[in-house]
Motif scaffolding. Structure first.
Motif, PDB file in Angstrom:
ATOM      1  N   GLY A  43      69.129  74.091  61.809  1.00 58.28           N
ATOM      2  CA  GLY A  43      70.046  74.336  60.938  1.00 58.28           C
ATOM      3  C   GLY A  43      71.534  73.536  61.006  1.00 58.28           C
ATOM      4  N   CYS A  44      71.506  72.734  62.087  1.00 56.01           N
ATOM      5  CA  CYS A  44      72.825  72.269  62.599  1.00 56.01           C
ATOM      6  C   CYS A  44      72.943  70.820  61.877  1.00 56.01           C
ATOM      7  N   GLY A  45      71.827  70.177  61.279  1.00 60.23           N
ATOM      8  CA  GLY A  45      72.182  69.060  60.616  1.00 60.23           C
ATOM      9  C   GLY A  45      71.576  67.967  61.103  1.00 60.23           C
ATOM     10  N   LYS A  46      70.561  68.091  61.922  1.00 58.32           N
ATOM     11  CA  LYS A  46      69.666  67.126  62.564  1.00 58.32           C
ATOM     12  C   LYS A  46      68.926  66.368  61.312  1.00 58.32           C
ATOM     13  N   SER A  47      68.158  66.874  60.843  1.00 52.52           N
ATOM     14  CA  SER A  47      67.281  66.061  59.824  1.00 52.52           C
ATOM     15  C   SER A  47      68.184  65.559  58.810  1.00 52.52           C
TER      16      SER A  47
HETATM   17  N1  ADP Z   1      68.788  69.234  50.366  1.00 55.01           N
HETATM   18  C1  ADP Z   1      69.475  70.298  50.852  1.00 55.01           C
HETATM   19  N2  ADP Z   1      70.671  70.850  49.806  1.00 55.01           N
HETATM   20  C2  ADP Z   1      71.300  71.971  50.345  1.00 55.01           C
HETATM   21  N3  ADP Z   1      71.443  72.230  51.461  1.00 55.01           N
HETATM   22  C3  ADP Z   1      70.660  71.598  52.425  1.00 55.01           C
HETATM   23  C4  ADP Z   1      69.543  70.454  52.150  1.00 55.01           C
HETATM   24  N4  ADP Z   1      68.929  70.146  53.022  1.00 55.01           N
HETATM   25  C5  ADP Z   1      69.355  70.861  54.270  1.00 55.01           C
HETATM   26  N5  ADP Z   1      70.528  71.667  53.792  1.00 55.01           N
HETATM   27  C6  ADP Z   1      71.443  72.632  54.531  1.00 55.01           C
HETATM   28  O1  ADP Z   1      71.992  71.930  55.655  1.00 55.01           O
HETATM   29  C7  ADP Z   1      71.945  72.568  56.902  1.00 55.01           C
HETATM   30  C8  ADP Z   1      71.429  71.504  57.744  1.00 55.01           C
HETATM   31  O2  ADP Z   1      70.191  71.380  57.347  1.00 55.01           O
HETATM   32  P1  ADP Z   1      69.140  70.347  58.323  1.00 55.01           P
HETATM   33  O3  ADP Z   1      69.648  68.781  58.389  1.00 55.01           O
HETATM   34  O4  ADP Z   1      67.807  70.407  57.784  1.00 55.01           O
HETATM   35  O5  ADP Z   1      69.091  71.001  59.861  1.00 55.01           O
HETATM   36  P2  ADP Z   1      68.087  70.936  61.308  1.00 55.01           P
HETATM   37  O6  ADP Z   1      67.231  69.579  60.682  1.00 55.01           O
HETATM   38  O7  ADP Z   1      69.133  70.757  62.103  1.00 55.01           O
HETATM   39  O8  ADP Z   1      67.181  72.211  61.331  1.00 55.01           O
HETATM   40  C9  ADP Z   1      71.216  73.912  56.641  1.00 55.01           C
HETATM   41  O9  ADP Z   1      72.012  74.794  56.554  1.00 55.01           O
HETATM   42  C10 ADP Z   1      70.252  73.558  55.371  1.00 55.01           C
HETATM   43  O10 ADP Z   1      70.366  74.714  54.589  1.00 55.01           O
END
Ligand code: ADP
Ligand code: MG
Lengths: 259, 264
Positions: A43-47
């Motif tokens: 949830g730190c924004g990697k994806s």
């Molecule tokens: N399309 C989206 N809309 C709203 N919030 C999002 C979306 N995608 C991810 N998030 C939020 O952004 C944060 C980071 O997500 P993500 O980049 O997937 O983290 P990671 O890959 O590090 O686990 C999370 O809190 C997630 O809930």
């Protein structure tokens, strides 16, 4: 190709309520032929960051730039997604051919090149299988071959092995480092599994919890080719401990040591 | 408790489903046998329920004379052309609505408002516009097939996994490439679900239309037999419809397995 991430951050809008600041401002570069692993808690924004680099999501601030010679129409990046996203209606070979079709490669060459990549990832004999007929590890290999086949400037991988069992995961790590050493591609590899990051990468970038910002960049000086036995070497274990500490928030200012 | 202790039994065993085709065939045979027996027993007048063998005999006569084939051909032609027109336009509109939010905002309310109208209610209007001939029959079938196909195609396109679209974009696809190489194949299973619904509706509508206004077709065969109180011919017509329905869904199943080989 060199990739530069400049002041990139991302806040997601919500229809109701406040925005989610998913990613703080991050700056880093990936050198030509470098393998960079990005670690950080869930949830730190990697994806989010990976999608921004892939051009599949607009950043809230900052930008991503690519430097270096033109790629003659080849894509700057190709992604191996966490959920693979293989096309279920295409055979394994059809999946690998997809990007070659979009590149305009001649039909006969597509077939030959798809088969070469499948051989490289160890999927010979499975060309005609459909994704649902493959095991998890084999799907993973197919997804990697599909991304490599378009010969991108930078290969992006989002926790590609997280769904695999421990043994297959180990095999795939070895396989990936072998492929990396054979192709000398630039790679940005996301994981929250620190031993994997240290085993694979030239450099590990540690992110903090959400909103992710860079806590530390750690250069991993371990010999290549990487082999399984480095996992018992003291230097490897030292890296592990150091990065564990960074992820838990012990030591390490935002100053990059050895970045 | 015995010396060996308690043996674990499979409590979920009753959930297992084993397919046995013979049972289905047996049921059909039993029903046909009962029919024959009741028809011969004298309990009911053969005028209401002639025995199966007599129905088959009368069927054999009109088969030999070629009459059956001309009725079957007429019905099949109407189904085929109505289905082709309705399914073709349905896929086009459904994909367009699924893909473009603007088009959907503009047109979906209209579709939602016209979809529930029983298509047979529109037949008199179609006859008024297009005449009593083939065109009005083909049109009503086309209309009946159009809606389920369009609605399913729209849903199929809207439910395409966005990750697959991202994968295609990351591999260098443009918009048109995404539509053609991802959205269309990904929504094929839903489109086929719509086509299957369409086959049932087409059969229903062809028979109704032929009963209302026609000189040929299986529906006409049935109605004219009823007018002449020929129960054997009437029942044979109904059996023909059962066969026709089975044949059409078998055909569609074959095409589906050919076009969607990745579904197991
Ligand atoms: N399309 C989206 N809309 C709203 N919030 C999002 C979306 N995608 C991810 N998030 C939020 O952004 C944060 C980071 O997500 P993500 O980049 O997937 O983290 P990671 O890959 O590090 O686990 C999370 O809190 C997630 O809930
Ligand atoms: Mg993620």
């Amino acid at each position: 190709m060199r990739t530069v991430v400049e002041g990139v951050s991302k806040a997601y809008d919500h229809p109701k309520g406040p925005q989610t600041q998913a990613l703080g401002r991050v700056d880093f570069a990936i050198e030509e032929g470098e393998f960079v692993a990005l670690v950080g808690p869930s949830g730190c924004g990697k994806s989010t960051l990976l999608n921004i680099v892939a051009g599949l999501l607009a950043p809230s601030t900052g930008r991503v730039r690519f430097h270096g010679a033109s790629l003659n129409g080849r894509p700057r990046t190709a992604v191996v997604f966490q959920d693979l996203a293989l096309f279920p209606w295409r055979s394994v070979e059809g999946n690998v051919r997809y990007g070659l079709e979009e590149l305009g490669v001649a039909r006969r060459d597509r077939r030959r090149r798809a088969r070469e990549w499948l051989a490289l990832v160890g999927l010979e004999g499975f060309e005609a299988h459909y994704p649902h007929q493959l095991s998890g590890g084999m799907k993973q290999r197919a997804a990697i071959a599909r991304a490599l086949a378009v010969d991108p400037g930078l290969l992006l991988m989002d926790e590609p092995f997280s769904a695999l069992d421990a043994q297959t995961r180990m095999d795939m790590q070895l396989e990936l480092s072998r492929i990396y050493e054979a192709t000398a591609k630039s790679v940005l590899y996301i994981t929250h599994y620190i031993p994997e990051a240290v085993f694979l990468a030239d450099r590990v970038i540690v992110l903090t919890g959400r909103p992710g910002v860079i806590r530390e960049k750690v250069r991993v000086d371990l010999p290549r080719p990487r082999e399984e036995r480095i996992k018992v070497e003291p230097r490897y274990v030292e890296y592990l401990e150091r990065i564990w500490g960074l992820v838990r928030g012990v030591g390490g200012a935002a100053e990059g040591t050895g970045s | 408790m015995s010396r060996e202790g308690t043996v674990v039994r499979d409590k979920a065993g009753f959930l297992e489903r084993r397919k046995d085709r013979r049972l289905g065939v047996l049921t059909v045979l039993v029903v046909l046998g009962l029919w024959e027996a009741v028809g011969r027993s004298g309990w009911v007048s053969p005028f209401f329920l002639p025995p199966l063998t007599q129905v088959l005999l009368s069927g054999w006569e009109i088969t030999r004379s070629g009459e059956v084939f001309s009725h079957l051909a007429a019905s099949l032609w109407r189904i085929g052309s109505g289905f082709a027109v309705g399914a073709g336009l349905g896929v086009l509109l459904g994909v367009a609505l699924g893909f473009s939010q603007k088009a959907d905002d503009a047109i979906h309310p209209l579709v939602a408002a016209t979809y529930p109208v029983p298509k047979i209610a529109v037949l008199p209007l179609l006859i008024l516009w297009l005449g009593i001939g083939e065109a009005s029959k083909v049109a009503v079938i086309g209309l009946g097939v159009f809606f389920p196909v369009a609605i399913n195609a729209r849903a199929g396109v809207r439910n395409v996994d966005p990750l697959l679209v991202k994968a295609a974009l990351s591999l260098g696809s443009g918009r048109w490439g995404v539509v053609r190489k991802v959205i269309l194949p990904a929504s094929l299973p839903m489109i086929f679900a719509g086509l299957k619904l369409g086959v049932g509706i087409a059969l229903l509508l062809v028979v109704t239309a032929e009963m209302i206004a026609a000189e040929s077709g299986v529906g006409f065969l049935i109605l004219s037999a009823a007018d002449l109180m020929q129960t054997t011919r009437l029942l044979f017509g109904i059996m023909l419809l059962s066969g026709l329905g089975l044949f059409l869904s078998w055909l569609l199943g074959r095409v589906e397995r050919k076009l969607i080989p990745w579904r197991g």
